[in-house]
Design a protein around this motif. Structure first.
Motif, PDB file in Angstrom:
ATOM      1  N   THR A 141      -1.689  -2.793  -3.895  1.00  0.00           N
ATOM      2  CA  THR A 141      -1.413  -3.687  -5.014  1.00  0.00           C
ATOM      3  C   THR A 141      -0.932  -5.013  -4.443  1.00  0.00           C
ATOM      4  N   THR A 160       0.846  -1.185   0.000  1.00  0.00           N
ATOM      5  CA  THR A 160       0.000   0.000   0.000  1.00  0.00           C
ATOM      6  C   THR A 160       0.884   1.239   0.000  1.00  0.00           C
ATOM      7  N   VAL A 208       4.490   2.479  -8.037  1.00  0.00           N
ATOM      8  CA  VAL A 208       3.469   3.186  -7.264  1.00  0.00           C
ATOM      9  C   VAL A 208       3.621   4.687  -7.504  1.00  0.00           C
ATOM     10  N   VAL A 213       4.421   3.550   3.240  1.00  0.00           N
ATOM     11  CA  VAL A 213       4.435   2.359   2.381  1.00  0.00           C
ATOM     12  C   VAL A 213       4.360   1.157   3.309  1.00  0.00           C
ATOM     13  N   THR A 237      -3.182   3.460  -2.311  1.00  0.00           N
ATOM     14  CA  THR A 237      -3.552   2.401  -3.250  1.00  0.00           C
ATOM     15  C   THR A 237      -2.837   1.109  -2.884  1.00  0.00           C
TER      16      THR A 237
END
Ligand code: GCU
Length: 136
Positions: A78, A72, A98, A107, A76
């Motif tokens: 993934t 993250t 990202v 992160v 967002t």
């Protein structure tokens, strides 16, 4: 600009421990995430400019099964694969693109299965467009 390296053992660890019993790590050790879904490491990384970067996760997975994690960044998430590397002393990289905002960005890598995550050595942030401007 060159990639910036953040050691996993300097991140904020939830459900995991710092260990050094499998050679080949950088820094003082690696993070052994607990074998549960939800175990995680979070870093605060600095971006000079907003925009896309490549995150390079250095890891070892001495099992035959993938240990997927959700990465993250910038709000967002993934899902990223961490396939077996052959042994716990064989370290490889997994990468994901990202988009960051300027300044501090959280992160977070979170295990998605009951096997937990791989052993995590480091996170490198590569601001180059090709994702190849990293030094290890
Ligand atoms: C072994 C290995 C650990 C690893 C663990 C796992 O115990 O020594 O480093 O984290 O397997 O399956 O996650």
């Amino acid at each position: 600009a060159a990639a910036t390296l953040y050691e996993a053992e300097n991140g904020t660890i939830s459900q995991g421990v710092v260990e050094s019993n499998h050679a080949g790590f950088t820094g003082s050790g690696f993070v052994n995430l607990d074998n549960v879904a939800g175990s995680s490491v979070e870093w605060t990384i600095q971006a000079a400019d907003p925009g896309p970067v490549t995150l390079v996760l250095r890891y070892a997975n001495g099992t035959a099964a993938d240990r997927p994690m959700t990465l993250t960044a910038g709000g967002t998430g993934t899902t990223l694969s961490f396939p077996g590397t052959g042994s716990w002393t064989t370290w490889r990289t997994a990468t994901v693109r990202v988009t960051l905002t300027a300044g501090a960005n959280a992160v977070k890598a979170t295990s998605t299965t009951a096997n937990g995550g791989p052993n995590l050595d480091s996170l490198s942030v590569d601001p180059s467009s090709t994702g190849t401007d990293w030094s290890r």
